[in-house]
Scaffold this motif. Structure first.
Motif, PDB file in Angstrom:
ATOM      1  N   THR A 194      52.517  35.167  36.181  1.00 46.31           N
ATOM      2  CA  THR A 194      51.151  34.812  35.781  1.00 46.31           C
ATOM      3  C   THR A 194      50.135  35.678  36.514  1.00 46.31           C
ATOM      4  O   THR A 194      49.160  36.140  35.924  1.00 46.31           O
ATOM      5  CB  THR A 194      50.886  33.317  36.054  1.00 46.31           C
ATOM      6  OG1 THR A 194      51.858  32.550  35.344  1.00 46.31           O
ATOM      7  CG2 THR A 194      49.501  32.900  35.597  1.00 46.31           C
ATOM      8  N   GLY A 195      50.376  35.916  37.791  1.00 49.78           N
ATOM      9  CA  GLY A 195      49.491  36.787  38.566  1.00 49.78           C
ATOM     10  C   GLY A 195      49.474  38.207  38.020  1.00 49.78           C
ATOM     11  O   GLY A 195      48.407  38.839  37.934  1.00 49.78           O
ATOM     12  N   CYS A 241      54.894  30.020  26.466  1.00 52.02           N
ATOM     13  CA  CYS A 241      54.790  28.633  26.924  1.00 52.02           C
ATOM     14  C   CYS A 241      54.713  27.719  25.708  1.00 52.02           C
ATOM     15  O   CYS A 241      54.217  28.112  24.668  1.00 52.02           O
ATOM     16  CB  CYS A 241      53.538  28.440  27.771  1.00 52.02           C
ATOM     17  SG  CYS A 241      53.448  29.611  29.116  1.00 52.02           S
ATOM     18  N   GLY A 242      55.169  26.513  25.915  1.00 62.27           N
ATOM     19  CA  GLY A 242      55.149  25.590  24.794  1.00 62.27           C
ATOM     20  C   GLY A 242      54.211  24.424  25.016  1.00 62.27           C
ATOM     21  O   GLY A 242      53.721  24.190  26.109  1.00 62.27           O
ATOM     22  N   THR A 274      44.187  31.643  34.142  1.00 62.28           N
ATOM     23  CA  THR A 274      43.755  31.166  35.460  1.00 62.28           C
ATOM     24  C   THR A 274      44.195  29.718  35.665  1.00 62.28           C
ATOM     25  O   THR A 274      44.702  29.361  36.740  1.00 62.28           O
ATOM     26  CB  THR A 274      42.224  31.303  35.615  1.00 62.28           C
ATOM     27  OG1 THR A 274      41.868  32.671  35.411  1.00 62.28           O
ATOM     28  CG2 THR A 274      41.762  30.849  36.979  1.00 62.28           C
ATOM     29  N   GLN A 275      44.028  28.881  34.656  1.00 62.19           N
ATOM     30  CA  GLN A 275      44.493  27.496  34.749  1.00 62.19           C
ATOM     31  C   GLN A 275      46.009  27.440  34.914  1.00 62.19           C
ATOM     32  O   GLN A 275      46.543  26.617  35.658  1.00 62.19           O
ATOM     33  CB  GLN A 275      44.063  26.713  33.507  1.00 62.19           C
ATOM     34  CG  GLN A 275      42.574  26.489  33.413  1.00 62.19           C
ATOM     35  CD  GLN A 275      42.148  25.972  32.035  1.00 62.19           C
ATOM     36  OE1 GLN A 275      42.816  26.213  31.025  1.00 62.19           O
ATOM     37  NE2 GLN A 275      41.016  25.267  31.996  1.00 62.19           N
ATOM     38  N   HIS A 276      46.674  28.350  34.228  1.00 58.66           N
ATOM     39  CA  HIS A 276      48.126  28.456  34.325  1.00 58.66           C
ATOM     40  C   HIS A 276      48.533  28.774  35.764  1.00 58.66           C
ATOM     41  O   HIS A 276      49.476  28.186  36.305  1.00 58.66           O
ATOM     42  CB  HIS A 276      48.593  29.592  33.403  1.00 58.66           C
ATOM     43  CG  HIS A 276      49.884  29.341  32.738  1.00 58.66           C
ATOM     44  ND1 HIS A 276      49.995  29.189  31.395  1.00 58.66           N
ATOM     45  CD2 HIS A 276      51.127  29.238  33.227  1.00 58.66           C
ATOM     46  CE1 HIS A 276      51.254  29.001  31.072  1.00 58.66           C
ATOM     47  NE2 HIS A 276      51.958  29.023  32.174  1.00 58.66           N
ATOM     48  N   PHE A 280      52.678  23.386  41.414  1.00 52.99           N
ATOM     49  CA  PHE A 280      54.099  23.052  41.360  1.00 52.99           C
ATOM     50  C   PHE A 280      54.910  23.820  42.394  1.00 52.99           C
ATOM     51  O   PHE A 280      55.936  23.321  42.874  1.00 52.99           O
ATOM     52  CB  PHE A 280      54.651  23.222  39.937  1.00 52.99           C
ATOM     53  CG  PHE A 280      54.301  22.059  39.061  1.00 52.99           C
ATOM     54  CD1 PHE A 280      54.955  20.851  39.191  1.00 52.99           C
ATOM     55  CD2 PHE A 280      53.288  22.149  38.123  1.00 52.99           C
ATOM     56  CE1 PHE A 280      54.628  19.747  38.403  1.00 52.99           C
ATOM     57  CE2 PHE A 280      52.946  21.062  37.325  1.00 52.99           C
ATOM     58  CZ  PHE A 280      53.620  19.866  37.471  1.00 52.99           C
ATOM     59  N   VAL A 281      54.473  25.015  42.768  1.00 57.21           N
ATOM     60  CA  VAL A 281      55.111  25.717  43.888  1.00 57.21           C
ATOM     61  C   VAL A 281      54.905  24.898  45.160  1.00 57.21           C
ATOM     62  O   VAL A 281      55.841  24.679  45.937  1.00 57.21           O
ATOM     63  CB  VAL A 281      54.537  27.150  44.063  1.00 57.21           C
ATOM     64  CG1 VAL A 281      54.925  27.745  45.415  1.00 57.21           C
ATOM     65  CG2 VAL A 281      55.012  28.065  42.942  1.00 57.21           C
TER      66      VAL A 281
END
Length: 152
Positions: free
Chosen positions: A89-90, A104-105, A114-116, A123-124
């Motif tokens: 994502t980064g 993504c689903g 950014t929200q992702h 979650f990390v």
């Protein structure tokens, strides 16, 4: 001790929900997921493997988080997977790719990148919390067992 156990159960539940939701959304719209995997900056020859490996891995992590015996492995698995997704994502946010791929689903697909990233970092972080608490719990249980055995 009780608070740690409750936190551990909450962290496990959140990760299980995430991974079960993610894998089911991939399987329920498999055709779209397959097409989107072909849109990734990876060789298309990897797609037949990845479309099965990724959701099955997510289910495997979820199952491992259910059982006390495999929970630490599940936390490490979640940490690795979420870490890799976060790095990816980064890289997307740094405009490394000439286009913006996404596979993504469900609801997650509606997030901005950014929200992702924020969701992934969350979650990390909770995966790390799970690893730390589960490791301490395991170490404490081993220590108690060894002390009990030394009295026998």
């Amino acid at each position: 001790m009780f608070k740690r156990q409750v936190l551990l159960e909450c962290v496990s539940a959140l990760l299980i929900l995430l991974f079960v939701y993610a894998s089911l959304s991939k399987f329920l719209d498999f055709h779209t997921f397959y097409k989107e995997m072909n849109n990734q900056p990876l060789p298309d020859s990897w797609t037949p493997f990845l479309v099965w490996f990724i959701p099955l891995m997510e289910i495997g992590i979820s199952v491992s988080l259910i059982f006390e015996r495999t929970r630490l492995l599940g936390f490490y698995g979640a940490l690795v997977v979420m870490g890799l997704f976060t790095i990816y994502t980064g890289i997307v946010l740094m405009h490394f790719f000439p286009y913006v791929p996404c596979s993504c689903g469900g609801v997650i697909k509606r997030l901005t990148w950014t929200q992702h990233l924020i969701l992934n970092l969350f979650f990390v972080a909770i995966s790390i919390v799970g690893v730390v608490i589960q490791t301490r719990k395991r170490f404490t249980n081993i220590s108690i067992t060894n002390k009990q055995n030394s009295f026998v």
